[in-house]
Design a protein around this motif. Structure first.
Motif: not given
Lengths: 374, 374
Positions: B159-162, B180-182, B189-190, B213-227
């Motif tokens: 697991l890696v956080y960025f 490129e990093f992903a 490694t997720l 979106i087709d990479k099983p080892n990438v999860i993008r997180t987003r929120t309604f908390s900011k903008a």
């Protein structure tokens, strides 16, 4: 379907499941709107007007995170219950608190004692942490305190779940029996005493707060989802010693509470006269459900909750058919217990007269059609 | 303090901690009200009026649990992002999703890679599941992609956080470097690509949805908390393959979302013209913060977020003193990064003019007093 390859073995072993199918999902599946929403033990009586007003005011502050210490809500609960705020943990409904409790105690393979057919969401969390469920049958439609105690001792279980009043049967025990049960448990066993339905129960069935508050191995869980009419607001709380309560702070999502929901809970707690009024309406609705059941030759069970379990006198297939036809033919959403012998029953939530009218009209039609094999 | 004796060894080893002290707690500690709430990267611009209206309407339905499938919100997001709803998981803010992600992947002792000084709540969840944090220093106030990749490979980390844009520094990378990093990561490694601040970032810094979106080892997180201005509503979402997304259903609190918050998110997503307007106001506010910093001899860092990190030119003690005095003397609530060398900076959230006026008036007074040793 391509998934990340390195989820933990426990995660890989779990099904993608859901403890309950929601009424919205049923609407989508059946292509029919729910006309009477009396299946999820919500309160169709809704919260007080004072609560709705507090929510509208809080909406304007929804750009702010809620206070992660939940100070105001804890103070209000502490004052209401005459305990210290250090005895209180706040969570996203009892469901959220149950997940945290299981995580605090259970490592893979550990035994967890509950009644066979009791709250599925607790079982879901146990499975999610790799616990091993040890179930005790209901006795006469009540959770079996002696059986639960025996199972705890036999298994040396670190966790036992007991709901009073009970869901899905609506049954209850007197307070002194519950205190006796709690005192008989080993100190190394944590009791989750789920009191989601405490507000609608006979007072003599709810142990006094002071009778259990000094026991580090007892956590009582309560909610604003039922009698307070705030299921969608997601506010529950847990009561225990300060030491046990502090453990929640080690793992909870500190900014997990929603600001409007917390404001709603505080306002709801402040309006005890409305609560009293709703409890009376729930009691009247329970009586009406029981009368409707009796009028149709079915046997309503006594209930201390905001729902009534009704013995339909046959097997689960029959009860399931009633549940399905009520929804498919009439848009009346109810639920039923999940396992035998409880699943000879259907479970109908208290609600306003309009919903009861629909149920009263639909039930005989459904029973007639089922009897006619059509 | 008496606590249950049989919490898991992991739980017993954890401190009762909190990733951030909330402004309400600071008010109680200092005995002073916050006059300018520009410290938690909330949006003082608030949500759209259309959102407040939707919340008021939804309040009347708060007696109902929210749809556990979050169908309507998923449909709205899928349409907005032009993906399938099967690519989307909904959670109680990114904080809630991060807790679930860590639980999906991490067993005690496993290495987790992140930047030294990056989002503390992620670290909190890693600690809560017994993970071992492996940190990589920022390079020139940006998260170091090459360093993160090297650490992942060295540790065989699952697991890696960025975060892009980054919190607390406000820095960012161009989209092609992130893709490129992903792509360079092992499939085992997720990557958690935290895009909490994506709406305020230069478009060329946010990878196209289809690029990952087709990479099983990438999860993008987003929120309604900011903008979107809905921090208190607790609605976040995660994007990945259907297979990876499904894993959330194994452990999430299915009835955890609050009904009013979900309605707010759906309404907010529908009002993109308001979002555009707010993004412009945030950009103007960032410029004003930068100007105020410069006027006071401090160095604002470039920002792609709704806040600006300001290099105060000395050490953490100095920055801490500025943060403390702004609150104690003026009721101006800001925060600062937690570790060196980032903690030479203070962090100021964008906000309406009234808050900026208070900050602009307070900062020189605080700096003057500190220089005078008073």
């Amino acid at each position: 379907m391509s998934a990340f390859s390195r989820f933990t073995p426990l995660i890989q072993s779990l099904p993608a499941t859901i403890p309950f199918v929601g009424p919205e999902a049923i609407e989508r599946q059946r292509g029919r709107k729910v006309a009477a929403r009396i299946g999820a033990n919500e309160s169709g009586f809704g919260p007080a007007n004072s609560v709705l007003l507090a929510m509208q005011q809080a909406a304007g502050e929804t750009w702010k995170y809620a206070d992660p210490e939940n100070y105001d809500l804890k103070q209000a609960l502490a004052s209401h219950l005459r305990i210290s705020s250090a005895n209180i943990a706040i969570g996203e409904g009892i469901d959220g608190l149950l997940g945290q409790i299981v995580r605090l105690v259970i490592e893979p393979g550990m035994p967890v004692v509950t009644s066979f057919g009791a709250y599925p969401t607790f079982n879901y969390h146990v499975a999610g942490h790799g616990g091993r469920l040890v179930t005790v049958p209901y006795a006469d439609d009540r959770e079996d305190l002696d059986g639960l105690l025996a199972a705890v001792k036999r298994e040396n279980a670190p966790l036992v779940y007991f709901a009073n009043p009970d869901n899905p049967m609506g049954s209850w025990w007197p307070a002194d029996r519950i205190v006796e049960f709690a005192n008989a448990l080993p100190e190394t066993t944590l009791l989750v005493l789920d009191e989601a339905y405490s507000e609608t129960a006979p007072p003599e069935s709810i142990p006094a707060i002071e009778s259990l508050i000094d026991k580090p191995n007892v956590i009582r869980t309560r909610t604003f989802s039922k009698a307070y009419g705030l299921a969608g607001s997601r506010v529950g709380y847990a009561l225990s010693t300060p030491g046990t309560t502090l453990a929640f702070d080690k793992i909870r999502n500190h900014f997990g509470m929603n600001r409007v929901g917390v404001a709603a809970a505080i306002a709801a707690l402040a309006d005890q006269s409305y609560l009293k009024e709703v409890i009376a309406r729930i009691a009247a609705s329970r009586e009406r459900i029981s009368r409707i059941a009796g009028d149709n030759g079915l046997q309503p069970l006594p209930s201390a909750t905001n729902f009534v379990a009704v013995d339909c006198g046959q097997d689960a297939t029959h009860a399931r058919a009633i549940v399905d036809r009520l929804m498919s033919d009439h848009g009346v959403f109810i639920r039923m217990p999940g396992v035998a012998p409880l699943n000879r029953c259907i479970r109908v939530s208290a609600g306003p007269d309009a919903e009861m009218d629909l149920f009263e009209a639909a039930l005989p039609a459904v029973l007639r059609n089922l009897a006619a094999g059509s």
